[in-house]
Design a protein around this motif. Sequence first.
Motif, PDB file in Angstrom:
ATOM      1  N   LEU A  40      40.991  35.956  29.111  1.00 47.37           N
ATOM      2  CA  LEU A  40      40.895  34.748  29.934  1.00 47.37           C
ATOM      3  C   LEU A  40      39.593  34.041  29.587  1.00 47.37           C
ATOM      4  O   LEU A  40      38.518  34.643  29.606  1.00 47.37           O
ATOM      5  N   ARG A  41      39.706  32.761  29.272  1.00 44.03           N
ATOM      6  CA  ARG A  41      38.485  32.011  28.922  1.00 44.03           C
ATOM      7  C   ARG A  41      38.630  30.563  29.347  1.00 44.03           C
ATOM      8  O   ARG A  41      39.728  30.089  29.665  1.00 44.03           O
ATOM      9  N   SER A  68      44.471  30.607  30.159  1.00 42.75           N
ATOM     10  CA  SER A  68      43.439  29.695  30.667  1.00 42.75           C
ATOM     11  C   SER A  68      43.398  29.823  32.186  1.00 42.75           C
ATOM     12  O   SER A  68      44.340  30.335  32.801  1.00 42.75           O
ATOM     13  N   PRO A  69      42.335  29.346  32.838  1.00 43.09           N
ATOM     14  CA  PRO A  69      42.286  29.379  34.306  1.00 43.09           C
ATOM     15  C   PRO A  69      43.475  28.668  34.950  1.00 43.09           C
ATOM     16  O   PRO A  69      44.020  29.149  35.958  1.00 43.09           O
ATOM     17  N   GLU A  70      43.895  27.551  34.367  1.00 48.38           N
ATOM     18  CA  GLU A  70      45.024  26.799  34.932  1.00 48.38           C
ATOM     19  C   GLU A  70      46.311  27.619  34.867  1.00 48.38           C
ATOM     20  O   GLU A  70      47.091  27.638  35.827  1.00 48.38           O
ATOM     21  N   GLN A  71      46.540  28.295  33.753  1.00 53.25           N
ATOM     22  CA  GLN A  71      47.736  29.131  33.616  1.00 53.25           C
ATOM     23  C   GLN A  71      47.705  30.290  34.618  1.00 53.25           C
ATOM     24  O   GLN A  71      48.726  30.618  35.218  1.00 53.25           O
ATOM     25  N   CYS A  72      46.526  30.893  34.801  1.00 52.12           N
ATOM     26  CA  CYS A  72      46.398  32.006  35.758  1.00 52.12           C
ATOM     27  C   CYS A  72      46.757  31.553  37.161  1.00 52.12           C
ATOM     28  O   CYS A  72      47.511  32.236  37.877  1.00 52.12           O
ATOM     29  N   ALA A  83      34.109  34.969  27.976  1.00 49.57           N
ATOM     30  CA  ALA A  83      35.518  35.324  28.162  1.00 49.57           C
ATOM     31  C   ALA A  83      35.597  36.673  28.857  1.00 49.57           C
ATOM     32  O   ALA A  83      34.701  37.511  28.715  1.00 49.57           O
ATOM     33  N   ALA A  84      36.677  36.857  29.613  1.00 48.25           N
ATOM     34  CA  ALA A  84      36.930  38.134  30.288  1.00 48.25           C
ATOM     35  C   ALA A  84      38.258  38.679  29.790  1.00 48.25           C
ATOM     36  O   ALA A  84      39.187  37.914  29.502  1.00 48.25           O
ATOM     37  N   VAL A  85      38.355  40.007  29.686  1.00 48.99           N
ATOM     38  CA  VAL A  85      39.565  40.646  29.167  1.00 48.99           C
ATOM     39  C   VAL A  85      40.010  41.745  30.124  1.00 48.99           C
ATOM     40  O   VAL A  85      39.206  42.586  30.519  1.00 48.99           O
TER      41      VAL A  85
END
Length: 294
Positions: free
Chosen positions: A292-293, A232-236, A266-268
């Motif tokens: 990532l989504r 997730s964005p937060e984890q990144c 989503a992006a991979v």
Amino acid sequence: MKRDWVATARTLSEALPFLQRYDDKVVVIKFGGHAMGDDAAMEVFARDVALMKQCGLHPVIVHGGGPQIAQMLAKLGVESEFVDGLRVTDKATVEVVEMVLAGAINKRIVSAINGQGGRAVGLSGKDANLMVCEKLSRTKRDPDSNIEKVLDLGFVGEPREVNPGVLDTFLKSDLIPVIAPVGVGRNGETYNVNADTAAGAIAGALKAERLLLLTDVEGVKDAEGDVLTDLSPEQCKRLIEDGVIRGGMIPKVRTALDAVEAGVAAAVILDGRAPHACLLELFTNHGAGTLLRR
């Protein structure tokens, strides 16, 4: 032998739900790294792209070409200067960049896709003002005076407007756009744009279903070196702050996050060295990298 054909038929059957999921959806693929420099890998990639279009997807290819640019600059005797790992792109250099990206590399990819039965068309961010850029602004803090200084990188651009109307024309047809990351300034200047950044900006403007960033690593890894398959964005952001995501992976992750923020589903980040990486990611449960989504 019959067993092999049965396995192939089973694979096609199992792909049906994924084919239905991506029917009439846009997938932006940033193509670069090892796969672009190897003829056999290029052929596999081109065949996969042609297959995607045949199956009802709308692939949009954005490519890089750093090594090829460096080779041509050396051949022409044009010296390059680097500031914090970024190539300073003066007028002579940007002319070579455009020649290599929008010329030789772009047409090689177009020819490869056409050779596999697709109908690819090459263009750059300058065509129909697809990618309008401003000069990339970067600063560096002087360790002695602690004063931030502005770095002049020349004609290195940052996308400010993406006008996807020209791409809509392709997406409504059987044509596959192949885009060189060369942008245009508001006064007609030519700008060299990072290929990941260009792909992310174009994917965001198209509200693509997927942004696939092909690279030469397996994906984003955790502190133990294992690939993280879903973030997730937060984890990144936490992994960047903790120093787990570092170096050249940081801009790729940020590009992916920006694209998702702009409306990409989503992006991979996936390993372009793996055969059929895009098909594995899109048409199987296995996947092939870090997704990532929102």
